[in-house]
Design an enzyme around this catalytic site. Structure first.
Site, PDB file in Angstrom:
ATOM      1  CD  GLU A  71    -118.872  41.708 -26.843  1.00  0.00           C
ATOM      2  OE1 GLU A  71    -119.447  41.981 -27.923  1.00  0.00           O
ATOM      3  OE2 GLU A  71    -117.665  41.420 -26.780  1.00  0.00           O
ATOM      4  CG  LEU A 131    -109.916  45.070 -19.507  1.00  0.00           C
ATOM      5  CD1 LEU A 131    -110.850  45.270 -18.319  1.00  0.00           C
ATOM      6  CD2 LEU A 131    -108.563  44.575 -19.049  1.00  0.00           C
ATOM      7  NE  ARG A 132    -115.249  41.066 -27.787  1.00  0.00           N
ATOM      8  CZ  ARG A 132    -115.018  39.967 -28.510  1.00  0.00           C
ATOM      9  NH1 ARG A 132    -113.793  39.665 -28.904  1.00  0.00           N
ATOM     10  NH2 ARG A 132    -116.010  39.164 -28.843  1.00  0.00           N
ATOM     11  NE  ARG A 133    -105.130  38.199 -28.032  1.00  0.00           N
ATOM     12  CZ  ARG A 133    -104.475  38.027 -29.131  1.00  0.00           C
ATOM     13  NH1 ARG A 133    -104.391  38.992 -30.003  1.00  0.00           N
ATOM     14  NH2 ARG A 133    -103.882  36.890 -29.376  1.00  0.00           N
TER      15      ARG A 133
END
Length: 139
Positions: free
Chosen positions: A49, A97-99
């Site tokens: 983020e 990697l966010r998902r």
């Protein structure tokens, strides 16, 4: 004439040392506990983020092309030479990697030290330095 919210960018960059120190500490003391696993997930998510928020501010402020995804944000700031190509590649891999972290957290391998965790502090420090140099150059 560009309007770049440098204050907003600096606010996010100022959080990187604390995040990087926490990543270093976590990697050094990793024991595979649930607490460490959850801390790792949160640190990875905060790193993603932070990087994408800074990237979005730069894209908006310098009127770069519109980003269509998290990885696109990194592609754009890499293409505009805000960050070097090697770092951009690493950050693109990080944004992937966010998902799983946000949407598939129930299947995240919480007991394993993710390979990016020991390296990520260095990536974030480089990101902060390179963004800072870019801002100086452009102002």
């Amino acid at each position: 004439m560009y309007y770049v919210n440098v204050q907003d960018i600096r606010l996010r960059l100022d959080g990187i040392p604390e995040l990087a120190d926490a990543l270093d500490e976590l990697a050094a003391s990793w024991n595979g506990s649930t607490l460490h696993g959850l801390a790792q997930e949160r640190l990875l998510h905060l790193a993603i983020e932070t990087v994408t928020d800074v990237g979005s501010c730069l894209i908006d402020g310098y009127i770069m092309r519109e980003a269509s995804s998290y990885s696109d944000i990194i592609e754009i700031i890499g293409g505009e030479e805000v960050v070097d190509a090697e770092l951009a590649d690493r950050l693109k891999a990080l944004t992937a990697l966010r998902r799983p972290l946000v949407q598939e957290f129930y299947s995240w391998p919480r007991g394993e030290l993710h390979p990016y965790t020991p390296e990520l502090a260095g990536w974030l420090r480089r990101f902060s330095d390179q963004v800072g140099h870019y801002l100086q150059k452009e102002q």
